[in-house]
Design an enzyme around this catalytic site. Structure first.
Site: not given
Ligand code: AMP
Ligand code: ZN
Length: 117
Positions: A9, A12, A35, A51, A90, A101, A103, A105
């Site tokens: 993950c 994580c 992001d 997680h 989402n 995991h 989150h 936004h």
């Molecule tokens: P979701 O598409 O709702 O699952 O959101 C995942 C978010 O994580 C997306 O907006 C990605 O741009 C963001 N993301 C992916 N990898 C990273 C990272 N290493 N650091 C910060 N954000 C990330």
């Molecule tokens: Zn996780």
């Protein structure tokens, strides 16, 4: 087991510090970081350190932790001086979830259309 770190993950790994992130806030139970592909001038992700695969699983498995995440979305918005902002969870690939995991936004700093796409 629910809440346990998962080896595969991404978030994580950010919690563990093995992948870098621009962390803007951290509490005992949560981390907030920018992001990597921002969709607004302010685009910050707030995650529980534990997680859970999505917001509903988090709320069912650890309601106090879900509340911690929501409290942190407000703290982030205040720090970023956002008068208006949108908090998005989402859930499922059809809704754009790519990281499994939970989150939130936090998006702001520009006009946000309603309904969203
Ligand atoms: P979701 O598409 O709702 O699952 O959101 C995942 C978010 O994580 C997306 O907006 C990605 O741009 C963001 N993301 C992916 N990898 C990273 C990272 N290493 N650091 C910060 N954000 C990330
Ligand atoms: Zn996780």
């Amino acid at each position: 087991m629910a809440g346990e770190p998962q080896d595969d993950c991404l978030f994580c790994k950010i919690v563990a510090g093995s992948i870098p992130a621009t962390i803007v806030r951290e509490t005992e139970t949560t981390v907030a970081f920018r992001d990597i592909n921002p969709q607004a001038p302010t685009h910050i992700l707030v995650i529980p350190k534990a997680h859970y695969e999505n917001a509903a699983a988090l709320a069912a498995g650890a309601p106090e932790l879900a509340a911690d995440v929501l409290r942190e979305t407000r703290a982030v918005a205040e720090e970023e001086k956002l008068e208006s902002y949108r908090t998005v969870f989402n859930t499922g690939s059809g809704a754009g979830q790519t990281v499994w995991h939970a989150h939130a936004h936090v998006l702001g700093g520009r006009g946000l259309e309603w309904p969203p796409g």
